[in-house]
Design a protein around this motif. Structure first.
Motif, PDB file in Angstrom:
ATOM      1  N   ASP A 184       4.212   8.587  -9.556  1.00  0.00           N
ATOM      2  CA  ASP A 184       3.463   9.507  -8.704  1.00  0.00           C
ATOM      3  C   ASP A 184       1.983   9.578  -9.056  1.00  0.00           C
ATOM      4  O   ASP A 184       1.601   9.671 -10.242  1.00  0.00           O
ATOM      5  CB  ASP A 184       4.065  10.906  -8.797  1.00  0.00           C
ATOM      6  CG  ASP A 184       5.484  10.972  -8.257  1.00  0.00           C
ATOM      7  OD1 ASP A 184       5.957   9.968  -7.700  1.00  0.00           O
ATOM      8  OD2 ASP A 184       6.124  12.045  -8.401  1.00  0.00           O
ATOM      9  N   ARG A 185       1.167   9.563  -8.047  1.00  0.00           N
ATOM     10  CA  ARG A 185      -0.263   9.816  -8.109  1.00  0.00           C
ATOM     11  C   ARG A 185      -0.756  10.078  -6.694  1.00  0.00           C
ATOM     12  O   ARG A 185      -0.240   9.517  -5.738  1.00  0.00           O
ATOM     13  CB  ARG A 185      -1.041   8.607  -8.661  1.00  0.00           C
ATOM     14  CG  ARG A 185      -0.999   8.407 -10.169  1.00  0.00           C
ATOM     15  CD  ARG A 185      -1.821   9.462 -10.922  1.00  0.00           C
ATOM     16  NE  ARG A 185      -1.920   9.144 -12.333  1.00  0.00           N
ATOM     17  CZ  ARG A 185      -0.996   9.399 -13.248  1.00  0.00           C
ATOM     18  NH1 ARG A 185       0.137   9.980 -12.878  1.00  0.00           N
ATOM     19  NH2 ARG A 185      -1.185   9.079 -14.509  1.00  0.00           N
ATOM     20  N   ARG A 186      -1.768  10.918  -6.562  1.00  0.00           N
ATOM     21  CA  ARG A 186      -2.408  11.047  -5.258  1.00  0.00           C
ATOM     22  C   ARG A 186      -3.044   9.702  -4.896  1.00  0.00           C
ATOM     23  O   ARG A 186      -3.439   8.939  -5.775  1.00  0.00           O
ATOM     24  CB  ARG A 186      -3.465  12.143  -5.280  1.00  0.00           C
ATOM     25  CG  ARG A 186      -2.868  13.556  -5.286  1.00  0.00           C
ATOM     26  CD  ARG A 186      -3.957  14.604  -5.311  1.00  0.00           C
ATOM     27  NE  ARG A 186      -3.400  15.950  -5.219  1.00  0.00           N
ATOM     28  CZ  ARG A 186      -3.243  16.634  -4.095  1.00  0.00           C
ATOM     29  NH1 ARG A 186      -3.612  16.070  -2.939  1.00  0.00           N
ATOM     30  NH2 ARG A 186      -2.733  17.843  -4.091  1.00  0.00           N
TER      31      ARG A 186
ATOM     32  N   ASN B 230      -6.074   8.263  -6.491  1.00  0.00           N
ATOM     33  CA  ASN B 230      -5.963   7.817  -7.888  1.00  0.00           C
ATOM     34  C   ASN B 230      -4.862   6.774  -8.078  1.00  0.00           C
ATOM     35  O   ASN B 230      -4.452   6.512  -9.207  1.00  0.00           O
ATOM     36  CB  ASN B 230      -5.655   9.025  -8.775  1.00  0.00           C
ATOM     37  CG  ASN B 230      -6.710  10.107  -8.680  1.00  0.00           C
ATOM     38  OD1 ASN B 230      -7.898   9.816  -8.661  1.00  0.00           O
ATOM     39  ND2 ASN B 230      -6.281  11.359  -8.593  1.00  0.00           N
ATOM     40  N   MET B 231      -4.394   6.176  -7.002  1.00  0.00           N
ATOM     41  CA  MET B 231      -3.262   5.268  -7.069  1.00  0.00           C
ATOM     42  C   MET B 231      -3.695   3.872  -7.511  1.00  0.00           C
ATOM     43  O   MET B 231      -4.429   3.188  -6.802  1.00  0.00           O
ATOM     44  CB  MET B 231      -2.570   5.184  -5.708  1.00  0.00           C
ATOM     45  CG  MET B 231      -1.349   4.299  -5.657  1.00  0.00           C
ATOM     46  SD  MET B 231       0.078   5.009  -6.481  1.00  0.00           S
ATOM     47  CE  MET B 231       0.450   6.388  -5.382  1.00  0.00           C
TER      48      MET B 231
ATOM     49  N   TRP C 267       1.628   1.341  -7.109  1.00  0.00           N
ATOM     50  CA  TRP C 267       2.084   1.128  -5.744  1.00  0.00           C
ATOM     51  C   TRP C 267       3.112   0.000  -5.683  1.00  0.00           C
ATOM     52  O   TRP C 267       4.211   0.169  -5.159  1.00  0.00           O
ATOM     53  CB  TRP C 267       0.896   0.803  -4.836  1.00  0.00           C
ATOM     54  CG  TRP C 267       1.297   0.562  -3.417  1.00  0.00           C
ATOM     55  CD1 TRP C 267       1.796  -0.588  -2.875  1.00  0.00           C
ATOM     56  CD2 TRP C 267       1.281   1.521  -2.364  1.00  0.00           C
ATOM     57  NE1 TRP C 267       2.087  -0.420  -1.554  1.00  0.00           N
ATOM     58  CE2 TRP C 267       1.776   0.864  -1.209  1.00  0.00           C
ATOM     59  CE3 TRP C 267       0.890   2.863  -2.275  1.00  0.00           C
ATOM     60  CZ2 TRP C 267       1.892   1.514   0.019  1.00  0.00           C
ATOM     61  CZ3 TRP C 267       1.006   3.497  -1.053  1.00  0.00           C
ATOM     62  CH2 TRP C 267       1.500   2.828   0.079  1.00  0.00           C
ATOM     63  N   SER C 268       2.754  -1.147  -6.199  1.00  0.00           N
ATOM     64  CA  SER C 268       3.587  -2.337  -6.029  1.00  0.00           C
ATOM     65  C   SER C 268       4.922  -2.221  -6.759  1.00  0.00           C
ATOM     66  O   SER C 268       5.948  -2.709  -6.266  1.00  0.00           O
ATOM     67  CB  SER C 268       2.831  -3.583  -6.505  1.00  0.00           C
ATOM     68  OG  SER C 268       2.461  -3.464  -7.870  1.00  0.00           O
ATOM     69  N   SER C 269       4.955  -1.573  -7.931  1.00  0.00           N
ATOM     70  CA  SER C 269       6.212  -1.477  -8.675  1.00  0.00           C
ATOM     71  C   SER C 269       7.226  -0.603  -7.937  1.00  0.00           C
ATOM     72  O   SER C 269       8.422  -0.925  -7.896  1.00  0.00           O
ATOM     73  CB  SER C 269       5.964  -0.928 -10.083  1.00  0.00           C
ATOM     74  OG  SER C 269       5.408   0.380 -10.045  1.00  0.00           O
TER      75      SER C 269
ATOM     76  N   THR D  68       2.809   8.875  -1.921  1.00  0.00           N
ATOM     77  CA  THR D  68       2.635   7.954  -0.793  1.00  0.00           C
ATOM     78  C   THR D  68       3.377   6.650  -1.034  1.00  0.00           C
ATOM     79  O   THR D  68       3.943   6.067  -0.099  1.00  0.00           O
ATOM     80  CB  THR D  68       1.149   7.664  -0.540  1.00  0.00           C
ATOM     81  OG1 THR D  68       0.525   7.214  -1.763  1.00  0.00           O
ATOM     82  CG2 THR D  68       0.425   8.898  -0.029  1.00  0.00           C
ATOM     83  N   ASN D  69       3.379   6.188  -2.287  1.00  0.00           N
ATOM     84  CA  ASN D  69       4.095   4.941  -2.592  1.00  0.00           C
ATOM     85  C   ASN D  69       5.603   5.127  -2.460  1.00  0.00           C
ATOM     86  O   ASN D  69       6.309   4.319  -1.851  1.00  0.00           O
ATOM     87  CB  ASN D  69       3.726   4.424  -3.983  1.00  0.00           C
ATOM     88  CG  ASN D  69       3.859   5.478  -5.080  1.00  0.00           C
ATOM     89  OD1 ASN D  69       4.157   6.654  -4.826  1.00  0.00           O
ATOM     90  ND2 ASN D  69       3.636   5.076  -6.320  1.00  0.00           N
TER      91      ASN D  69
END
Length: 444
Positions: free
Chosen positions: A292-294, A297-298, A303-305, A349-350
């Protein structure tokens, strides 16, 4: 893990504070245990649609007692209304006429099921009336209280004989944390299903693959599928190898240690299932991670993992198993999505992208599969696990209370829903995404 607030609310001082301050007062939910009846009480039937004749016979075959007239000194454990006979909006008054006199005569943790016809198969006023059932059941689910659940089941006209497994699930304590849902039977693909010789072991002789099986929700899925008769093949990463081996040993199952995002993982899984088990009947894509991150700050690796584990791996594994003919005829493919994939969540978001993609996988496959193979998904809400125990107290309390049942669910609630999808009797249950969230107030 336990719900400390719920425990406090059941104490004498807790009950006093709850009453005087108007605080949430969650009912302790009934959950099914081996040897118990599916319904501990009587089911009241109503309606004059095309399912009215088959309902008593279907319930009797499940060992469930039913009546059309409730005795004066008896409380109803469940209500089932056949609303398939409602063909215009004036006929919707049948909902009020059946339910209103019975609402104050419900037992604790009651079950309500409304049966309709898929609106997309209809035209004109009948389509309007059948679509209106969704607003009724979702609202009733937020009114019923006392740990009750309310569901709408759309049954395609050719699927009238394929409703037993769904009624067995929705009328029993197995569906304790599922409410406000719309289920379609026979809307995509098969409209019939295989007979079930033993409803206590509907997966006898079947092989079930469960990814992320060593702990948490995955462990409970493995246990419930084993309880229902399946030979479980658990998959998890090398870091969880010891726990996985111990669990599979306890369940007399099999295990495969690998990273599902590895390039050769789909082929290795397919080879193992073919060589050691002759194929697979149930595939449960449970493995998942959060990073998790906004969005501002992603980092790219966060994201990819998440997308790789939660979405790309299930997609590639499913495709390999299907293309290689490893999934047996009548097989079940089941994804684990999330309420985050439906409603979104701050800082995820991810994760929400990946879980919405799992729903997309169901949509893409539901009309493509043959040989009686089905694809469905569960979308858990706030489920009490070791992971959620680490969430800050205030955030955790809000997350648990923002649903019609004012409490979090348990891993077994997700597992029971998956077992319903997996059942040999669920051959006409295809293309569904069912939320296991106690009917969250958001994302309906």
């Amino acid at each position: 893990m336990s719900d400390r607030y719920q425990g406090f609310a059941s104490t004498p001082i807790g009950r006093l504070l709850v009453k005087n301050l108007g605080l949430p007062n969650p009912t302790a939910l009934e959950r099914w245990s081996e040897g118990s009846p599916l319904v501990d009480g009587v089911v009241v039937l109503g309606g004059e649609g095309r399912l009215a004749e088959v309902l008593p016979t279907t319930l009797d075959g499940l060992g469930i007692a039913s009546t059309t007239a409730l005795a004066d000194d008896v409380r109803a454990k469940a209500l089932v209304l056949d609303a398939t006979g409602i063909t215009d909006t004036t006929g919707l008054v049948a909902l009020q006429e059946f339910f209103t006199p019975l609402m104050r005569r419900l037992d604790t943790c009651p079950r309500v099921v409304v049966l309709g016809t898929p609106p997309e198969t209809l035209t004109g006023g009948e389509r309007v009336a059948q679509r209106a059932l969704e607003g009724f059941t979702r609202s009733m689910g937020k009114e019923i209280g006392r740990g009750g659940t309310v569901q709408l089941v759309y049954v395609a006209p050719a699927a009238d004989g394929a409703i037993a497994s769904t009624l067995a699930f929705l009328l029993s304590p197995k569906s304790a944390y599922v409410s406000g849902q719309v289920v379609r039977i026979g809307a995509h693909g098969a409209t019939t299903t295989d007979p079930v010789a033993d409803w206590t072991r509907p997966l006898a002789g079947k092989v079930a693959l469960v990814t992320g099986a060593s702990r948490g929700i995955g462990e409970e899925i493995a246990r419930v599928l084993h309880r229902d008769g399946a030979t479980v093949v658990g998959v998890d990463v090398p870091q969880a190898a010891s726990e996985l081996q111990t669990l599979m040993g306890e369940l007399d199952g099999d295990h495969l240690v690998l990273d599902i995002t590895a390039k050769d993982a789909p082929q290795r899984i397919a080879h193992h299932l073919r060589e050691h088990h002759g194929g697979v009947d149930v595939v449960v894509h449970n493995a998942g991670i959060t990073r998790d991150r906004r969005l501002a700050n992603m980092a790219a690796d966060r994201w990819s993992s998440v997308v790789a584990v939660n979405l790309t791996a299930p997609e590639l594994i499913t495709r390999e198993l299907l293309d290689a003919g490893v999934v047996h005829a009548g097989g079940r493919i089941i994804g684990v999505a999330s309420i985050a994939g439906i409603a979104g969540n701050v800082g995820q978001t991810n994760y929400a992208t990946s879980k919405a993609g799992v729903i997309g996988l169901v949509d893409s496959l539901r009309d493509e599969l043959g040989d009686g193979i089905t694809v469905n998904a569960v979308a858990p809400g706030f489920i009490i696990t070791q992971m959620t125990a680490a969430v800050p107290f205030a955030t955790r309390e809000v997350g648990q209370r923002l649903n019609a049942m004012a409490q979090g669910g348990l891993p077994v609630d997700v597992a029971e829903t998956i077992a319903w999808f997996a059942s040999a009797g669920s051959g006409a249950v295809n293309g569904n995404v069912v939320r296991v969230c106690g009917q969250m107030m958001l994302g309906a």
